[in-house]
Design a protein around this motif. Sequence first.
Motif, short mmCIF file in Angstrom:
data_model
loop_
_atom_site.label_atom_id
_atom_site.label_comp_id
_atom_site.label_asym_id
_atom_site.label_seq_id
_atom_site.Cartn_x
_atom_site.Cartn_y
_atom_site.Cartn_z
N ALA A 152 0.82 -1.22 0.00
CA ALA A 152 0.00 0.00 0.00
C ALA A 152 0.85 1.26 0.00
N HIS A 153 2.12 1.17 0.45
CA HIS A 153 2.99 2.35 0.53
C HIS A 153 4.15 2.27 -0.45
N LEU A 154 4.14 1.30 -1.34
CA LEU A 154 5.25 1.11 -2.26
C LEU A 154 5.44 2.32 -3.18
N HIS A 155 4.36 2.96 -3.55
CA HIS A 155 4.45 4.12 -4.45
C HIS A 155 5.21 5.28 -3.80
N GLU A 156 5.12 5.38 -2.47
CA GLU A 156 5.82 6.47 -1.78
C GLU A 156 7.33 6.29 -1.88
N TRP A 157 7.79 5.04 -1.77
CA TRP A 157 9.23 4.76 -1.91
C TRP A 157 9.68 5.03 -3.35
N ILE A 158 8.86 4.64 -4.32
CA ILE A 158 9.21 4.89 -5.72
C ILE A 158 9.32 6.39 -5.99
N ASP A 159 8.41 7.17 -5.42
CA ASP A 159 8.46 8.62 -5.59
C ASP A 159 9.76 9.21 -5.05
N LEU A 160 10.25 8.68 -3.93
CA LEU A 160 11.48 9.19 -3.31
C LEU A 160 12.73 8.78 -4.09
N ILE A 161 12.77 7.55 -4.55
CA ILE A 161 14.00 7.02 -5.16
C ILE A 161 14.08 7.32 -6.66
N PHE A 162 12.99 7.08 -7.37
CA PHE A 162 13.00 7.23 -8.83
C PHE A 162 12.04 8.33 -9.33
N GLY A 163 11.23 8.89 -8.46
CA GLY A 163 10.14 9.73 -8.91
C GLY A 163 10.29 11.21 -8.65
N TYR A 164 9.15 11.88 -8.56
CA TYR A 164 9.13 13.34 -8.55
C TYR A 164 9.67 13.93 -7.25
N LYS A 165 9.79 13.12 -6.19
CA LYS A 165 10.35 13.63 -4.93
C LYS A 165 11.86 13.44 -4.84
N GLN A 166 12.49 13.05 -5.95
CA GLN A 166 13.94 12.87 -5.92
C GLN A 166 14.66 14.21 -5.99
N ARG A 167 14.09 15.16 -6.70
CA ARG A 167 14.73 16.46 -6.89
C ARG A 167 13.70 17.58 -6.77
#
Length: 515
Positions: free
Chosen positions: A69-84
């Motif tokens: 249920a929270h996998l998308h949050e990790w993806i956002d941090l590592i590969f997604g829009y929250k990386q930069r």
Amino acid sequence: MDNPNDVKELIPEFFYFPEFLENQNGFDLGRLQISKERVNDVVLPKWAKSPEDFIYKHRKALESEFVSAHLHEWIDLIFGYKQRGPAAVEALNVFYYCTYEGAVDLDAITDEKERKALEGMISNFGQTPCQLLKEPHPVRLSLEEVERRKSQLDSCPLNMFEHLGNLKSFFVEGICDNVPLVKAVVPKNQSHSFISQGSPDTMVTVSQNCLVGTHGWLPYNKNISNYFTFIKDPAVSNANCSSAADTGITSRLIVSLVSLADIVTCLSTDHCGIHLISGSRDTTCMVWQVLQQGGAPVGLHPKPIQVLYGHTDEVVSVGVSTELDMAVSGSRDGTVIIHTVRRGQYMRCLRPPCDSSLPLSILHLAVSWEGHLLVHTCLEGKATLKDKNTLHLYSVNGKHLCSEPLKEQVTDMCVSGEYVVIGSEQGYLSIRDLYSLSLSAEPMAMRVPVRCVSVTKEQSHVLVGLEDGKLIIVGVGKPAEMRSNQITRKLWGANKRLTQISSGETVYNTQQDSN
């Protein structure tokens, strides 16, 4: 763990490799500074019973519904829009500038000292992955939503291991009456042409008199009023139970195996149908390459790729895993020997624990996807069932994990996921948890001795072959969608008569029994 400057992550071994938590070689790792206690195995938290239990629970947590249920949050941090950018600053997800892709062009730096200094910084701080997404990643579907969508598909069977309290049994007659059914399996690799997509799979049955049948099999179709669809091979309807050679359906693979029948005592194939292993009376095992055409097995290579030695008595059980490079054999000498498949190299010999002085035989073996080895031992010459049969579980590296005494004589067993399915001479079908070997549900009484068990590739049904020739099919039904005696969808290639189709409505009465 609360220090934002100390970035920690768990290495992959935390999810699959319990041995790294133990000092199995007894190395001198020194002593603690205060207590002077010798450093040895890793001290586990109280919720973990053993290193294996620690790893198992870690893996369960990683694969849990909460993590999904929270996998998308990790993806956002590592590969997604929250990386930069501002979103990264707001999420406290900002790292040293040299770690970001494209932040520094090392080739453009002419000063060698400056370039080496930057290379050292990058090596020290690591590298941030490439940014792949500029928009928030969608949330993964919950298990409930997945089940709801699956229920709307035309062909979607339920996983029987998720509904162990709602299993139903049905029987198929006429495979070969009063002749034991020694094998019933739906091969995992099914070859379908583009035109025949959606057509029934092939189920193979073998009777003790070498009658081979290739039947049609659909695990579920909501347009057909049943729990499954079984289309009997018309060749097995011959009342004389003609031999496999007379049916005209015998493949070259079956012929190859029959040619070895004088010396072969046991056979097993791997999960993907690449290799077959045979055990024999002369104490040797052979690993064969399965020849395939169009994704279907058509025979064996004329020469074995490995001949394995080490036993001092007849080999009576074998198992093989191509993925894990394991060839396993059990003998009447009470040992289990593990070789590699590719090189035929000896790895280890296991001797299941036994307090009796009577001879111990390894009658059945099963290898799980993760490499767990399940061993059934039997005390030869013991008249009563008490303490005669035992299940033993070993890790992929040969560590004995647990044992469980049985009240029945095992005739066949298989491992599917995290469960063990066992058939017995006393006529019971049992399902046990792989890791604890405890019963997961009350045994089902099949009324006559069980000769073979297998689980279909969707984990939707157990196929049970009986002494009297009946095929019992155990699975989970969808009662709300049953529409009696209606067949509204054409079965591609089903040129058999409708009377040859079992609609899954012939219930096989079983009784719950804890013995």
